[in-house]
Design a protein around this motif. Sequence first.
Motif, PDB file in Angstrom:
ATOM      1  N   GLY A 115      24.891  51.809  39.548  1.00 27.20           N
ATOM      2  CA  GLY A 115      25.396  53.113  39.158  1.00 27.20           C
ATOM      3  C   GLY A 115      26.395  53.089  38.026  1.00 27.20           C
ATOM      4  O   GLY A 115      26.360  53.947  37.134  1.00 27.20           O
ATOM      5  N   PHE A 116      27.312  52.113  38.016  1.00 28.30           N
ATOM      6  CA  PHE A 116      28.395  52.128  37.053  1.00 28.30           C
ATOM      7  C   PHE A 116      27.906  52.064  35.601  1.00 28.30           C
ATOM      8  O   PHE A 116      28.381  52.854  34.762  1.00 28.30           O
ATOM      9  N   PRO A 117      26.981  51.165  35.249  1.00 33.74           N
ATOM     10  CA  PRO A 117      26.539  51.142  33.841  1.00 33.74           C
ATOM     11  C   PRO A 117      25.928  52.465  33.399  1.00 33.74           C
ATOM     12  O   PRO A 117      26.066  52.853  32.228  1.00 33.74           O
ATOM     13  N   ARG A 118      25.295  53.190  34.313  1.00 37.19           N
ATOM     14  CA  ARG A 118      24.707  54.477  33.949  1.00 37.19           C
ATOM     15  C   ARG A 118      25.786  55.557  33.817  1.00 37.19           C
ATOM     16  O   ARG A 118      25.697  56.446  32.961  1.00 37.19           O
ATOM     17  N   VAL A 119      26.814  55.468  34.669  1.00 37.83           N
ATOM     18  CA  VAL A 119      27.896  56.459  34.601  1.00 37.83           C
ATOM     19  C   VAL A 119      28.647  56.358  33.275  1.00 37.83           C
ATOM     20  O   VAL A 119      29.021  57.369  32.674  1.00 37.83           O
ATOM     21  N   ILE A 120      28.863  55.117  32.799  1.00 37.29           N
ATOM     22  CA  ILE A 120      29.628  54.944  31.553  1.00 37.29           C
ATOM     23  C   ILE A 120      28.718  55.014  30.332  1.00 37.29           C
ATOM     24  O   ILE A 120      29.158  54.765  29.207  1.00 37.29           O
ATOM     25  N   TRP A 163      34.982  45.059  32.118  1.00 37.49           N
ATOM     26  CA  TRP A 163      34.467  46.227  31.395  1.00 37.49           C
ATOM     27  C   TRP A 163      35.539  46.810  30.470  1.00 37.49           C
ATOM     28  O   TRP A 163      35.263  47.166  29.329  1.00 37.49           O
ATOM     29  N   LEU A 164      36.786  46.884  30.962  1.00 36.63           N
ATOM     30  CA  LEU A 164      37.860  47.453  30.155  1.00 36.63           C
ATOM     31  C   LEU A 164      38.098  46.661  28.876  1.00 36.63           C
ATOM     32  O   LEU A 164      38.476  47.229  27.853  1.00 36.63           O
ATOM     33  N   VAL A 165      37.902  45.333  28.923  1.00 34.11           N
ATOM     34  CA  VAL A 165      38.102  44.531  27.707  1.00 34.11           C
ATOM     35  C   VAL A 165      36.827  44.461  26.867  1.00 34.11           C
ATOM     36  O   VAL A 165      36.864  43.931  25.755  1.00 34.11           O
ATOM     37  N   ASN A 166      35.731  44.996  27.399  1.00 41.82           N
ATOM     38  CA  ASN A 166      34.466  45.030  26.656  1.00 41.82           C
ATOM     39  C   ASN A 166      33.829  46.415  26.786  1.00 41.82           C
ATOM     40  O   ASN A 166      32.646  46.526  27.150  1.00 41.82           O
ATOM     41  N   PRO A 167      34.534  47.506  26.504  1.00 49.05           N
ATOM     42  CA  PRO A 167      33.974  48.838  26.792  1.00 49.05           C
ATOM     43  C   PRO A 167      32.714  49.158  25.994  1.00 49.05           C
ATOM     44  O   PRO A 167      31.860  49.920  26.461  1.00 49.05           O
ATOM     45  N   ARG A 168      32.562  48.556  24.805  1.00 44.29           N
ATOM     46  CA  ARG A 168      31.380  48.855  23.988  1.00 44.29           C
ATOM     47  C   ARG A 168      30.221  47.918  24.299  1.00 44.29           C
ATOM     48  O   ARG A 168      29.121  48.118  23.805  1.00 44.29           O
ATOM     49  N   TYR A 169      30.466  46.899  25.091  1.00 46.53           N
ATOM     50  CA  TYR A 169      29.414  45.909  25.359  1.00 46.53           C
ATOM     51  C   TYR A 169      29.239  45.703  26.856  1.00 46.53           C
ATOM     52  O   TYR A 169      29.115  44.582  27.335  1.00 46.53           O
ATOM     53  N   TRP A 170      29.270  46.806  27.600  1.00 50.96           N
ATOM     54  CA  TRP A 170      29.132  46.695  29.075  1.00 50.96           C
ATOM     55  C   TRP A 170      28.101  47.698  29.552  1.00 50.96           C
ATOM     56  O   TRP A 170      28.431  48.852  29.760  1.00 50.96           O
TER      57      TRP A 170
END
Length: 855
Positions: free
Chosen positions: A847-852, A696-703
């Motif tokens: 949960g994580f995709p919704r949190v970010i 996720w950190l290397v793809n923050p806009r596409y996760w």
Amino acid sequence: MNIPHQPKAFRKEPSELPNALPRPEGEFEALKKTWREPRGISLITAVNNTYVGLWYIGTALLFFLLAGILALIMRAQLAGPESDLISHDLYNQLFTMHGTVMMFLFAVPAVEAASVYLLPNMQAARDLPFPRLSAYAFWAYFVGGLVFFTTIFYGLAPDGGWFMYPPLTSTKYSPADNADWWLLGIGFIEISAIAGAIEIIVGVMKTRAVGMSLDKLPVYSWAMLVFAGMIVIGFPAIILGTLLLELERAFDWPFFIVERGGDPLLWQHLFWFFGHPEVYIIFLPAAGMVSMIVPAMAQTPLVGYRLVVLALIATGFLSFGLWVHHMFTTGLPKMSLSFFSAASTAVAVPSGIQVFAWIATIASGRMKLTTPSLFVIGFLFIFTLGGLTGVMVAMTPFDWQAHDTYFVVAHLHYVLIGGMVFPFFAAMYYWMPAASKRPLSERLGRWVFALMFLGVNVTFLPMHITGLIGMPRRVYTYPVGMGWDELNLVSTIGAFMIAAGVALFLYDMVRNFRPATEDNAGNVWNAGTLEWLPNGNYNSRSIPLVLSREPLWDQPNLSRDVADGGYYMPGTATGGREALVTSPFDARPQYILQIPGPGWSPLLAAVFTAGFFLLLTVKLIFLALASGIAAIASVLLWLWETDPGPVRPPADIGGGYKLPVYMTGPANHSWWGVIVLLVVCGMIFTCLVFSYLFLWLVNPRYWPPDGTRLTDLVWPFISATLYISGAGLVMWASRQLRGEDRRSPRSFPILIAVALTLTLGALAVDLSAHWNTGLSPKVHAYGAAVYGLISLQGLLVGVTFIMGLYTIARWLAGKLDSVRRSTFDNVMLFWAYTAGQGLVQILVIYGFPRVIGGN
């Protein structure tokens, strides 16, 4: 009058000690008969440490020899410039196999092998608590390791380096099966190491001589405890890394492919989280050996015992903060580099504490210059030099210059040979009289030491210079006129000097080693620890009362009294093989452990386990599955006999103690084993969650990637409810088994079956919810990470399913009830963990995709 330094729980008048009791006639003969080894071909079914330990050590030495031969071929190739002795492809295979065999097939197995043999003797235990697990670990290692090594003869050996960095090892650049042999072919080594770690942790904590509290524990036992804990924490990272890379190669799940959201740096993080602590995983047992040898050679107790133990623990702790030490040139943030550089420097402090403790011990006594002493002195010299260069490469600016040069090769070998090989050879010479009718030759031993000590320095000292003037590592040839010619020739000569020393050692072994259990050479060093008690296949004749750290020095009659059966458990209380289980802190007797004897099932389970991984490598899927099913069946067969229940009333072990022959719950040794196993599972899961977050950190806009449809929240709610309900039914079944529920216990198998159905249903709901959204594991690393988490949970659910059916089978066979329930307690523990991991996995995935802020 109280015995000095004796724990309060064991304070007795001398006339009350168990060695004052007369022993019945025939008791010793019954003990020897119970522990008699199998005859003929059945000898390979032996499971006690006196046999498995020696086989283990012998196999490790075999792989050391084979890896050394590969090194000699490489050094012959590099002896002069522009050499064409071997091809580039073969050199890559030799280089990869040399590193892999030394690190995976020699170093870690060798120290585990030594502990299998030494720990029960050193702690005056009949055996380790899971002897069949030790046998299983050895045979999986033996069979799988030999098959893996033969790939070098067929051009199938891995050729991507022993670190296997992608993308070089991805299918795009390594389409052949060579990389798969590394990824799947060493799976049995990972299993073997984990099995050994479980055995060691439970053995150190639960099977010790009476009174051997933690402050009297031999330093070697402390070292092996920290070693095993590091394996439990560190090995899951490489287990997960190999799984992810194999999933990418076999099914095109792009964990490491940049174009589809992956990142090859993820492999480096996972590999080095295991790889750098492995240096200390190898060093700490060797340091423990040195801490046992030095006092015996100096004839004085170890100086700074408590500081040495704290140093062992601190080294194990700090070593997990060093993995980026190998990634200084990968473009990481400077703040991260400074933190890991500081940690890399700090780890030298506890190592220095141990070095100064050994020097102080030598100075406070009168050191005898025996062969073990010479190897210890050689270790101190070589390892200290390796440590100094280690501090140099811990400095980020210097590492940028020396990275991937022969300077690093020199540093690595100074640390590993000095920190592990020299102590291991010292241990071979030191403990050989305990395993052989004759000790090894002192005269030949001095020649062995001289050749190896000079050879190591002649080989690797010039490599520091070779690296500093620019020679890169992993090259199979080099042009004339670079200034490397003479230095490489000197290094090659040194390598053959080492080989001459090893050859002389093997000659000494053939000439003098005569395996013996009862009629060994004895305590030729006048050492003070318990492994030098009179022993046999049963190890110590009776379990002594320990009053100090050097009981043979402080209790002069101990050997004679133990040989006469004067202490605890001088015979066989149940008519079978037994061990005394003690409390983890003060070593008070708790119960008599009934130990299984020889059997074919561990051997067959090991062979089929190795077959499963090796057949997968060559894509024989159906045969691999059949081998895997056979391995599971063999494991279940051996487990069927390992929960005998309270077959006898409490038995007299001497000294006024009557102990039960069966325990359940946290007091049971197997419960401890399951706890360690769950830590392994938890670390694999933690590393997978780390991988998910790293990607996720290397793809923050596409996760998740654009266009990905997230599942409705009703599905995770249903899945979580099913996990909780299944675990709840298992707890209800536990109450019924204990008789705390008024309903008929006949519903026990029904409750377990329903719980299995609910747990399987939770996994099915989770999987189908994502599959129905169209999420694919092949398109992007997000999908691969999601299905990776679900797949890991599916593996646990599958194991839980097998364990649930096994529990029902034991209940139906009348082998499970309110008293005889340790098997069910372990299953319930594993089931609770599976449900808990399932809930955390649901939070991460849903949960994580919704949190970010995912769509």
